[in-house]
Design a protein around this motif. Structure first.
Motif, PDB file in Angstrom:
ATOM      1  N   PHE A 159       0.847  -1.206   0.000  1.00  0.00           N
ATOM      2  CA  PHE A 159       0.000   0.000   0.000  1.00  0.00           C
ATOM      3  C   PHE A 159       0.879   1.251   0.000  1.00  0.00           C
ATOM      4  O   PHE A 159       1.698   1.435   0.918  1.00  0.00           O
ATOM      5  CB  PHE A 159      -0.886   0.037   1.243  1.00  0.00           C
ATOM      6  N   PRO A 160       0.721   2.152  -0.966  1.00  0.00           N
ATOM      7  CA  PRO A 160       1.533   3.374  -0.972  1.00  0.00           C
ATOM      8  C   PRO A 160       1.383   4.194   0.302  1.00  0.00           C
ATOM      9  O   PRO A 160       2.356   4.803   0.766  1.00  0.00           O
ATOM     10  CB  PRO A 160       0.997   4.146  -2.189  1.00  0.00           C
ATOM     11  N   GLU A 161       0.197   4.211   0.877  1.00  0.00           N
ATOM     12  CA  GLU A 161      -0.008   5.005   2.092  1.00  0.00           C
ATOM     13  C   GLU A 161       0.732   4.439   3.302  1.00  0.00           C
ATOM     14  O   GLU A 161       0.852   5.097   4.335  1.00  0.00           O
ATOM     15  CB  GLU A 161      -1.503   5.135   2.409  1.00  0.00           C
TER      16      GLU A 161
ATOM     17  N   VAL B 114      -0.750  -5.910  -3.580  1.00  0.00           N
ATOM     18  CA  VAL B 114      -1.374  -4.954  -2.658  1.00  0.00           C
ATOM     19  C   VAL B 114      -2.342  -5.703  -1.738  1.00  0.00           C
ATOM     20  O   VAL B 114      -3.224  -6.430  -2.187  1.00  0.00           O
ATOM     21  CB  VAL B 114      -2.127  -3.855  -3.426  1.00  0.00           C
ATOM     22  N   GLY B 115      -2.138  -5.533  -0.433  1.00  0.00           N
ATOM     23  CA  GLY B 115      -3.029  -6.147   0.544  1.00  0.00           C
ATOM     24  C   GLY B 115      -2.969  -7.653   0.569  1.00  0.00           C
ATOM     25  O   GLY B 115      -3.847  -8.307   1.148  1.00  0.00           O
ATOM     26  N   LEU B 116      -1.950  -8.245  -0.080  1.00  0.00           N
ATOM     27  CA  LEU B 116      -1.811  -9.714  -0.154  1.00  0.00           C
ATOM     28  C   LEU B 116      -3.032 -10.333  -0.822  1.00  0.00           C
ATOM     29  O   LEU B 116      -3.432 -11.447  -0.486  1.00  0.00           O
ATOM     30  CB  LEU B 116      -1.603 -10.334   1.236  1.00  0.00           C
ATOM     31  N   ALA B 117      -3.620  -9.636  -1.782  1.00  0.00           N
ATOM     32  CA  ALA B 117      -4.945  -9.998  -2.283  1.00  0.00           C
ATOM     33  C   ALA B 117      -4.960 -10.385  -3.753  1.00  0.00           C
ATOM     34  O   ALA B 117      -5.939 -10.121  -4.446  1.00  0.00           O
ATOM     35  CB  ALA B 117      -5.920  -8.853  -2.030  1.00  0.00           C
ATOM     36  N   ASP B 118      -3.878 -11.017  -4.242  1.00  0.00           N
ATOM     37  CA  ASP B 118      -3.889 -11.475  -5.626  1.00  0.00           C
ATOM     38  C   ASP B 118      -2.968 -12.680  -5.745  1.00  0.00           C
ATOM     39  O   ASP B 118      -2.145 -12.951  -4.856  1.00  0.00           O
ATOM     40  CB  ASP B 118      -3.442 -10.361  -6.580  1.00  0.00           C
TER      41      ASP B 118
ATOM     42  N   ASN C  74       2.454  -7.682  -7.578  1.00  0.00           N
ATOM     43  CA  ASN C  74       2.659  -6.407  -8.248  1.00  0.00           C
ATOM     44  C   ASN C  74       2.017  -5.329  -7.394  1.00  0.00           C
ATOM     45  O   ASN C  74       0.896  -5.517  -6.910  1.00  0.00           O
ATOM     46  CB  ASN C  74       2.017  -6.432  -9.639  1.00  0.00           C
ATOM     47  N   ASN C  75       2.712  -4.221  -7.158  1.00  0.00           N
ATOM     48  CA  ASN C  75       2.149  -3.144  -6.347  1.00  0.00           C
ATOM     49  C   ASN C  75       2.806  -1.819  -6.705  1.00  0.00           C
ATOM     50  O   ASN C  75       3.872  -1.798  -7.337  1.00  0.00           O
ATOM     51  CB  ASN C  75       2.301  -3.458  -4.848  1.00  0.00           C
ATOM     52  N   PRO C  76       2.189  -0.700  -6.316  1.00  0.00           N
ATOM     53  CA  PRO C  76       2.715   0.606  -6.726  1.00  0.00           C
ATOM     54  C   PRO C  76       4.044   0.975  -6.080  1.00  0.00           C
ATOM     55  O   PRO C  76       4.731   1.888  -6.573  1.00  0.00           O
ATOM     56  CB  PRO C  76       1.617   1.582  -6.278  1.00  0.00           C
ATOM     57  N   ILE C  77       4.418   0.325  -4.986  1.00  0.00           N
ATOM     58  CA  ILE C  77       5.674   0.681  -4.311  1.00  0.00           C
ATOM     59  C   ILE C  77       6.862  -0.010  -4.967  1.00  0.00           C
ATOM     60  O   ILE C  77       7.853   0.615  -5.333  1.00  0.00           O
ATOM     61  CB  ILE C  77       5.625   0.311  -2.814  1.00  0.00           C
ATOM     62  N   TYR C  78       6.762  -1.318  -5.104  1.00  0.00           N
ATOM     63  CA  TYR C  78       7.915  -2.123  -5.515  1.00  0.00           C
ATOM     64  C   TYR C  78       7.844  -2.597  -6.957  1.00  0.00           C
ATOM     65  O   TYR C  78       8.849  -3.066  -7.504  1.00  0.00           O
ATOM     66  CB  TYR C  78       8.042  -3.348  -4.608  1.00  0.00           C
ATOM     67  N   GLY C  79       6.665  -2.524  -7.572  1.00  0.00           N
ATOM     68  CA  GLY C  79       6.542  -3.003  -8.937  1.00  0.00           C
ATOM     69  C   GLY C  79       6.230  -4.487  -9.012  1.00  0.00           C
ATOM     70  O   GLY C  79       5.736  -5.093  -8.056  1.00  0.00           O
ATOM     71  N   ARG C  80       6.547  -5.096 -10.137  1.00  0.00           N
ATOM     72  CA  ARG C  80       6.123  -6.452 -10.474  1.00  0.00           C
ATOM     73  C   ARG C  80       7.243  -7.474 -10.288  1.00  0.00           C
ATOM     74  O   ARG C  80       8.384  -7.239 -10.678  1.00  0.00           O
ATOM     75  CB  ARG C  80       5.660  -6.482 -11.937  1.00  0.00           C
ATOM     76  N   THR C  81       6.883  -8.592  -9.716  1.00  0.00           N
ATOM     77  CA  THR C  81       7.808  -9.722  -9.640  1.00  0.00           C
ATOM     78  C   THR C  81       7.534 -10.664 -10.809  1.00  0.00           C
ATOM     79  O   THR C  81       6.381 -10.985 -11.110  1.00  0.00           O
ATOM     80  CB  THR C  81       7.654 -10.477  -8.313  1.00  0.00           C
TER      81      THR C  81
END
Length: 433
Positions: free
Chosen positions: A86-88, A119-123, A127-134
């Motif tokens: 989460f970016p926040e 994000v939120g361990l929900a996929d 992939n998330n806005p902070i760290y990008g895609r694995t």
């Protein structure tokens, strides 16, 4: 690359040092992480300090003496960010180690950093806005899985021998299957989840959610489970392969499985049968899997909402009723395990899929060239999650595209080591064919 157990033994014997193993792991990460983006939080300086402290002390018998490892980003490690993508929460710094991290460090492990999550361990991709895609080390166009996707990718890339993740909807088992490594979802409640909190909260563990190990080797997997469990888990007595009783579930009634996945489950059954084991392909003792999945999704929706009403409103079934149904489901599985030692099923109905940021609600899974609802595939992880059972994800082959195939071995409550033992046999029997 040595296993975790081999690394600790070599350090203890003076064949290598903790700092040498730490530096080698850091070098592997620095050389290969740019391509797959698995290790997203680095703690290399403190890791080297910890390794040097081990080398400066008399050698001891700690099981993970000097073993370099990483943990999922969602675990608190004092001084490091815990954001869950989460970016926040990108500035949220943990002030103490999660209980599991404390126990791993007490066993001698050296923590190099943390691995990526959705994000939120929900996929089922990371992939998330902070760290990008694995990206999957076997094919960068494919996902590594989620939510412990960075964990599985770090192992598959050979960065470290051991990892720690969490699982509520397949988040250990599916990444392990996609990346060709081992993962274990423990019996619910056997490992303390303190320090695996939603950022800036300190609430109770979520219903259904567990934490557990991932590894490149089954001995390391079993060891990490024992080191972090609250109480000793029983180990099965030694027995011949012919003494095992296996129930196969090649496909869930609600979720199609691709032909290579079904074939892999059936090949395991054939290998066990050829070795003299009792193998069944159906049983009236199984609970109604359609009803089980419906109830699982209702409880999962409440758990993932984290105390907030689901977007579609409150669940149609009151929680006390769902918990009663869950208890009855657990009783059905208990009765089944009087006749069988383990159930072997897909961990997911496909191998690693192409990166796809379509919302899960509208995303499609492609099964043998035909589209199918992606969300239905969660029925496979739910087989063990809803009745709170242990399940081991084990690599057993590859599909025609060269991607790893993993299946899950489900065992009775507290029979975690039985699941690992049967998974080991499934691996050895199929890999020797």
């Amino acid at each position: 690359m040595r296993t975790a157990l081999q690394t600790a033994a070599a350090i203890r014997a003076g064949e290598t040092t903790a700092i040498a193993e730490c530096d080698a792991a850091i070098a592997r990460i620095e050389a290969g992480n740019g391509e797959i983006n698995a290790v997203v939080v680095h703690d290399f300086d403190r890791a080297r300090d910890a390794a040097r402290a081990i080398d400066a002390s008399p050698k001891d018998d700690r099981a993970l003496l000097g073993v370099p490892m990483t943990v999922k980003e969602s675990f608190d490690v004092a001084g490091l960010v815990t954001s869950w993508g989460f970016p926040e929460h990108a500035d949220h710094i943990a002030t103490e180690d999660a209980v599991a991290v404390q126990r791993l460090k007490a066993a001698g492990a050296v923590i190099l950093g943390k691995t990526n999550v959705p994000v939120g361990l929900a996929d089922l991709q990371s992939n998330n806005p902070i760290y990008g895609r694995t990206r999957n080390p076997h094919n960068h166009d494919r996902v590594s899985g989620g939510s412990s996707g960075g964990s599985a990718a770090a192992l598959a890339a050979g960065f470290v021998p051991l990892e720690f993740g969490s699982d509520i909807g397949g988040s250990i088992r599916v990444p392990a299957a996609f990346c060709g490594v081992w993962g274990h979802k423990p019996t619910f409640g056997m490992l303390d989840t303190d320090g695996h909190y939603f950022p800036r909260t300190r609430g109770a563990a979520l219903n259904l959610s567990v934490i557990g190990p991932l590894a490149r080797d089954p001995d390391d997997l079993a060891l990490a489970l024992d080191l972090t469990a609250d109480l000793p888990l029983p180990k099965p007595a030694a027995r011949d392969t012919s003494d095992w009783r296996i129930l196969l579930l090649p496909q869930h009634p609600l979720a199609p499985a691709a032909h290579p996945i079904r074939s892999a489950v059936e090949a395991i059954g054939a290998a066990f049968a050829a070795a003299g084991a009792t193998v069944a392909y159906e049983s009236d003792l199984l609970p109604d899997l359609v009803e089980q999945h419906a109830d699982y999704m209702r409880i999962l929706a409440v758990a993932m909402a984290r105390g907030q009403p689901p977007r579609a409103g409150p669940p149609s079934t009151p929680m006390p009723v769902l918990l009663d149904r869950q208890a009855e489901c657990r009783r059905a599985w208990r009765r089944l395990f009087r006749d069988y030692d383990a159930v072997i099923a897909p961990a997911w109905g496909t191998t690693a899929f192409a990166h796809d940021d379509t919302p899960i609600e509208t995303r499609e899974a492609w099964i043998d060239g035909a589209p199918s609802p992606f969300g239905a595939q969660i029925a496979y992880p739910g087989l063990a999650t809803f009745p709170l059972l242990p399940a081991t994800s084990v690599p057993v082959g590859t599909d025609p595209d060269g991607l790893p195939i993993g299946v899950q071995v489900i065992a009775d409550r507290y029979a975690d080591h039985t699941a690992i033992a049967v998974a080991r046999l499934a691996h050895d029997l199929t890999r020797s064919r």
